[in-house]
Design a protein around this motif. Structure first.
Motif, PDB file in Angstrom:
ATOM      1  N   SER A 196       0.676  -1.295  -0.062  1.00 25.38           N
ATOM      2  CA  SER A 196       0.130  -0.072   0.063  1.00 25.38           C
ATOM      3  C   SER A 196       0.843   1.171  -0.003  1.00 25.38           C
ATOM      4  O   SER A 196       0.490   2.334  -0.177  1.00 25.38           O
ATOM      5  N   SER A 197       2.095   1.164   0.404  1.00 32.10           N
ATOM      6  CA  SER A 197       3.182   2.257   0.041  1.00 32.10           C
ATOM      7  C   SER A 197       3.132   2.730  -1.336  1.00 32.10           C
ATOM      8  O   SER A 197       3.487   3.812  -1.750  1.00 32.10           O
ATOM      9  N   TYR A 235      14.966   5.374   1.649  1.00 33.16           N
ATOM     10  CA  TYR A 235      14.019   5.889   0.929  1.00 33.16           C
ATOM     11  C   TYR A 235      14.312   7.318   0.707  1.00 33.16           C
ATOM     12  O   TYR A 235      14.761   8.139   1.826  1.00 33.16           O
ATOM     13  N   TYR A 274      12.548  10.686  -0.259  1.00 37.43           N
ATOM     14  CA  TYR A 274      10.877  11.226  -0.531  1.00 37.43           C
ATOM     15  C   TYR A 274      11.056  12.370  -1.074  1.00 37.43           C
ATOM     16  O   TYR A 274      11.291  13.504  -0.470  1.00 37.43           O
ATOM     17  N   HIS A 308      10.830   7.541  -3.272  1.00 34.93           N
ATOM     18  CA  HIS A 308       9.361   7.477  -3.252  1.00 34.93           C
ATOM     19  C   HIS A 308       8.705   9.193  -3.759  1.00 34.93           C
ATOM     20  O   HIS A 308       9.556   9.939  -3.174  1.00 34.93           O
ATOM     21  N   LEU A 309       7.688   9.282  -4.220  1.00 35.88           N
ATOM     22  CA  LEU A 309       7.156  10.553  -4.561  1.00 35.88           C
ATOM     23  C   LEU A 309       6.104  10.811  -4.022  1.00 35.88           C
ATOM     24  O   LEU A 309       5.233   9.999  -3.807  1.00 35.88           O
ATOM     25  N   GLY A 310       6.086  12.166  -3.591  1.00 40.03           N
ATOM     26  CA  GLY A 310       4.820  12.623  -2.735  1.00 40.03           C
ATOM     27  C   GLY A 310       3.889  13.140  -3.716  1.00 40.03           C
ATOM     28  O   GLY A 310       3.894  12.651  -5.009  1.00 40.03           O
ATOM     29  N   CYS A 329       3.846  16.865   4.323  1.00 33.10           N
ATOM     30  CA  CYS A 329       4.370  15.824   4.408  1.00 33.10           C
ATOM     31  C   CYS A 329       6.023  16.066   4.774  1.00 33.10           C
ATOM     32  O   CYS A 329       6.680  15.156   4.717  1.00 33.10           O
ATOM     33  N   SER A 332       3.088   9.146   5.024  1.00 31.33           N
ATOM     34  CA  SER A 332       2.961   9.240   3.746  1.00 31.33           C
ATOM     35  C   SER A 332       3.648   8.357   2.686  1.00 31.33           C
ATOM     36  O   SER A 332       3.257   7.357   1.991  1.00 31.33           O
ATOM     37  N   LEU A 333       4.861   7.965   3.477  1.00 34.00           N
ATOM     38  CA  LEU A 333       5.513   6.860   2.959  1.00 34.00           C
ATOM     39  C   LEU A 333       5.078   5.243   2.887  1.00 34.00           C
ATOM     40  O   LEU A 333       4.977   4.448   2.305  1.00 34.00           O
ATOM     41  N   GLU A 334       4.296   5.426   4.057  1.00 35.17           N
ATOM     42  CA  GLU A 334       3.541   4.221   4.250  1.00 35.17           C
ATOM     43  C   GLU A 334       2.134   4.075   3.318  1.00 35.17           C
ATOM     44  O   GLU A 334       1.333   2.999   3.582  1.00 35.17           O
ATOM     45  N   GLY A 335       1.975   4.964   2.665  1.00 30.27           N
ATOM     46  CA  GLY A 335       0.834   4.988   1.855  1.00 30.27           C
ATOM     47  C   GLY A 335      -0.488   5.584   2.513  1.00 30.27           C
ATOM     48  O   GLY A 335      -1.564   5.155   2.320  1.00 30.27           O
ATOM     49  N   LYS A 336      -0.120   6.522   3.554  1.00 35.08           N
ATOM     50  CA  LYS A 336      -1.350   6.913   4.138  1.00 35.08           C
ATOM     51  C   LYS A 336      -1.458   8.593   4.084  1.00 35.08           C
ATOM     52  O   LYS A 336      -0.686   9.000   3.419  1.00 35.08           O
ATOM     53  N   LYS A 337      -2.295   9.188   4.645  1.00 34.94           N
ATOM     54  CA  LYS A 337      -2.655  10.662   4.628  1.00 34.94           C
ATOM     55  C   LYS A 337      -1.581  11.007   5.499  1.00 34.94           C
ATOM     56  O   LYS A 337      -0.756  10.449   6.340  1.00 34.94           O
ATOM     57  N   GLY A 338      -1.186  12.253   4.933  1.00 39.11           N
ATOM     58  CA  GLY A 338       0.198  12.857   5.907  1.00 39.11           C
ATOM     59  C   GLY A 338      -0.075  13.373   7.023  1.00 39.11           C
ATOM     60  O   GLY A 338      -0.179  14.721   7.056  1.00 39.11           O
ATOM     61  N   TYR A 393       7.690   1.860   8.983  1.00 39.43           N
ATOM     62  CA  TYR A 393       7.050   0.589   9.344  1.00 39.43           C
ATOM     63  C   TYR A 393       7.034   0.131  10.740  1.00 39.43           C
ATOM     64  O   TYR A 393       7.448  -0.951  10.931  1.00 39.43           O
TER      65      TYR A 393
END
Ligand SMILES: Cc1cc2nc3c(=O)[nH]c(=O)nc-3n(C[C@H](O)[C@H](O)[C@H](O)COP(=O)(O)O)c2cc1C
Ligand code: SF4
Ligand code: FES
Lengths: 157, 424
Positions: A23-24, B120, B122, B163-165, B171, B180-186, B201
């Motif tokens: 999901s990342s 990573y 970002y 990783h792209l924002g 963020c 954000s890097l975990e794929g969530k809202k910042g 993680y």
């Protein structure tokens, strides 16, 4: 819903993260499907991305609405993202935005009748030494003047 | 000038591996791969160098790295913050475009020192040109056998990914960046726990700014003392300053810490003809504004800027001449923070909206003189009462603009228009 090509692109992002943390890749996945859909997202596309990445659809929706780079309404083929933050403002961004609006007949937030351009005011794009500036697609255009804007608009197809 | 992050900027192909190696690039990393440099020695040099985080907070980098539980089992991460979004700041973009290998080497060294085998970078989503440059550099580094698993039989491992924002100033705050890097809202996390214990993680993670990482290889190649001596006590080394606004040659300058502001202003071509200096925001939009007299007294280092009442921040010097309407400038900044608040804490969410609406009302000619006290009280309620520093960042401009330029706000309220005739 998601093309094979898009899936391949998404997979290259998924590969960057540890197993189980696919999901990342959601931010890029949403951008990829958005690009395939002429620049905007739909609920179905967000659902498809969530399914593909095996994540809750609500989380994908949250991401799609939290970040500025996603559009939820149709946009022009070229989105002109004009910075109106402080350094650009001090260098005449507001007048140039008005100039652009008059020239294209498109107000910020709207799309031109032929669907070619839309204009959006955005916050600092990190190119303040080149103020005033805007972004179209991957490209930054800096030190803008009315003449330069004319040339750039002429080049858009 | 231009001795560290920008040392190759005038060369042909500044971003290529060949150019980087021709000026000593990867010599430190190769020493590490040959087992000739211990983590302790590196931490010692970094502490001597006086390098402080270039992302804005100025925390000593060597000290930060020493907080990582290096010998703890399990995955650890190194994260580079290239989310550059603080209005007035545009230095990391140029590091990524013109010296990407210094970031890669800096991150790899960090990974070795802290026992982290994965990194990573970002990069903000709009930085596509810098992203492609960085990706090219990464590929060069992998192809040259400088990254990967068991690099050159050294038993050193380091993999690096970008990783792209996707467009969110918040963020840039380090824990929002991790979310954000975990794929969530910042949305920023509560601290503690700090990322060094619970980071990406859930694993120990160190986050540094692009310029911080990019400074590390040269510090180690030439010695911590060499770097420290470039600057002044408490502000080691040189630093990139983005000079923007009302100057004739806006640009990024890498100059020794402690350089007088007046000299930096000259480097940027000075003011436009016939104009006088009104105000300077020395460290990016989140740092307090200074009236001209105070700005002219400062030298570009942490202590001096603090003494005149502001902060060095990210080194983003926004210059405003006598044509600037301070009410309009503050309103624009207030709108920015209102727009970018993640909405988690009430004082920030409500306060930024309130401050913007009051300022907008003044700009629309509907202001009341009590509005200035109202603004002061709202900013005071935000200060220190939020999860992350965006709250303070929104409050400080309001406080400092009104304190130093109250007469302009009063004039605007009384007359319904700006005191400055020739705005812009
Ligand atoms: C609202 C907000 C925005 C920030 N934006 C950035 C940013 O764009 N880049 C950055 O390096 N640090 C930014 N920071 C600071 C980071 O939280 C963090 O302190 C920094 O990345 C640490 O790296 P350093 O020690 O090398 O400076 C921001 C902080 C806040 C509160
Ligand atoms: S201070 Fe503002 S931006 Fe920071 S966590 Fe709270 S609401 Fe979000
Ligand atoms: S203020 Fe416009 S790019 Fe930074």
């Amino acid at each position: 819903m998601i093309s094979e090509q898009a899936k391949q692109q998404i997979d290259t992002w998924v590969a960057k993260y540890p197993a189980g943390y696919q999901s990342s890749a959601v931010m890029e996945a949403l951008k990829i499907v958005q690009a395939e859909n002429d620049g905007s997202l739909t609920s179905e596309l967000i659902q498809a991305v969530a399914d593909y990445l095996e994540m809750p659809v609500i989380s994908a929706h949250e991401v799609a609405t939290f970040y500025e780079n996603y559009n939820h309404k149709p946009v022009g083929k070229h989105v002109i993202r004009f910075c109106h933050n402080i350094s650009c403002m001090l260098n005449g961004a507001d007048d140039l935005i008005s100039y652009l609006e008059t020239k294209t007949g498109v107000k910020t937030g709207e799309v031109s009748e032929d669907g070619l351009v839309s204009v959006k005011k955005v916050e600092c794009l990190g190119a303040c030494v080149g103020a005033p500036m805007f972004q179209i697609g991957d490209q930054y255009y800096e030190n803008l003047t009315p003449q330069k804007i004319d040339e750039i608009l002429d080049g858009l197809q | 000038m231009n001795e560290v992050c920008f040392k190759n900027i005038d060369k042909e192909n500044p971003s290529s591996l060949a150019t980087y190696e021709a000026t000593g690039g990867y010599s430190v990393w190769r020493k590490i791969l040959h087992g000739e440099l211990s983590p302790e020695a590196i931490l010692g040099e970094l502490k001597t160098s006086g390098l402080r985080g270039r992302g804005g907070a100025g925390f000593p980098t060597g000290l930060k790295w020493s907080f990582m539980p290096r010998n703890q089992d399990g995955q650890k991460y190194v994260v580079c913050n290239s989310d550059e979004g603080e209005p007035g700041t545009c230095k990391d973009r140029d590091i990524l475009r013109f010296n990407p290998h210094s970031v890669i080497e800096g991150m790899a060294i960090a990974g070795y020192v802290m026992g982290a085998t994965v990194g990573y970078n970002y990069i903000r989503g709009e930085f596509m040109e810098p992203y492609y440059r960085f990706e090219e550099a990464l590929k060069e580094a992998y192809d040259a056998g400088l990254l990967g698993g068991d690099i050159g039989d050294s038993e050193v491992n380091f993999d690096l990914h970008t990783h792209l924002g996707a467009g969110a100033y918040i963020c840039g705050e380090e824990t929002a960046l991790l979310e954000s890097l975990e794929g969530k809202k910042g949305q920023p996390r509560f601290k503690p726990p700090f990322p060094a214990n619970v980071g990406l993680y859930g694993m120990p993670t160190t986050i540094n700014n692009t310029e911080s990482f990019a400074s590390v290889p040269d510090i180690l190649a030439r010695g911590g003392q060499w770097f420290a001596d470039l600057g002044v006590p408490n502000s080691g080394g040189c630093k990139l300053f983005s000079v923007t606004g009302h100057v004739t040659k806006p640009a990024n300058f890498e100059i020794p810490m402690g350089t007088p502001f007046s000299e930096l202003l000259k480097m940027a071509g000075g003011l436009r003809e016939g104009r006088t200096l009104k105000a300077v925001i020395p460290g990016g939009s989140s740092t307090p504004v200074l009236p001209a007299d105070d700005a002219m007294k400062m030298t570009m280092d942490y202590d001096s800027i603090e003494q005149v009442g502001s902060m060095l921040g990210a080194g983003s010097v926004i210059v405003m001449d006598d044509t600037t309407c301070m009410v309009a400038a503050l309103t624009r900044l207030a709108h920015f923070y209102y727009d970018e608040s993640c909405g988690q804490c009430t004082p920030c969410r409500e306060g930024t909206g309130w401050m913007y609406r009051v300022l907008k009302r003044i700009m629309d000619g509907q202001g009341k003189i009590q509005d200035l006290d109202l603004l002061m009280s709202v900013q005071d309620k935000i200060m220190g009462n939020t999860i992350c520093a965006l709250g303070d960042a929104a409050a400080m401009p309001v406080e400092s603009f009104i304190r130093h330029f109250r007469h302009e706000f009063e004039y605007y309220i009384k007359h319904g228009k700006s005191m400055v005739e020739n705005d812009g």
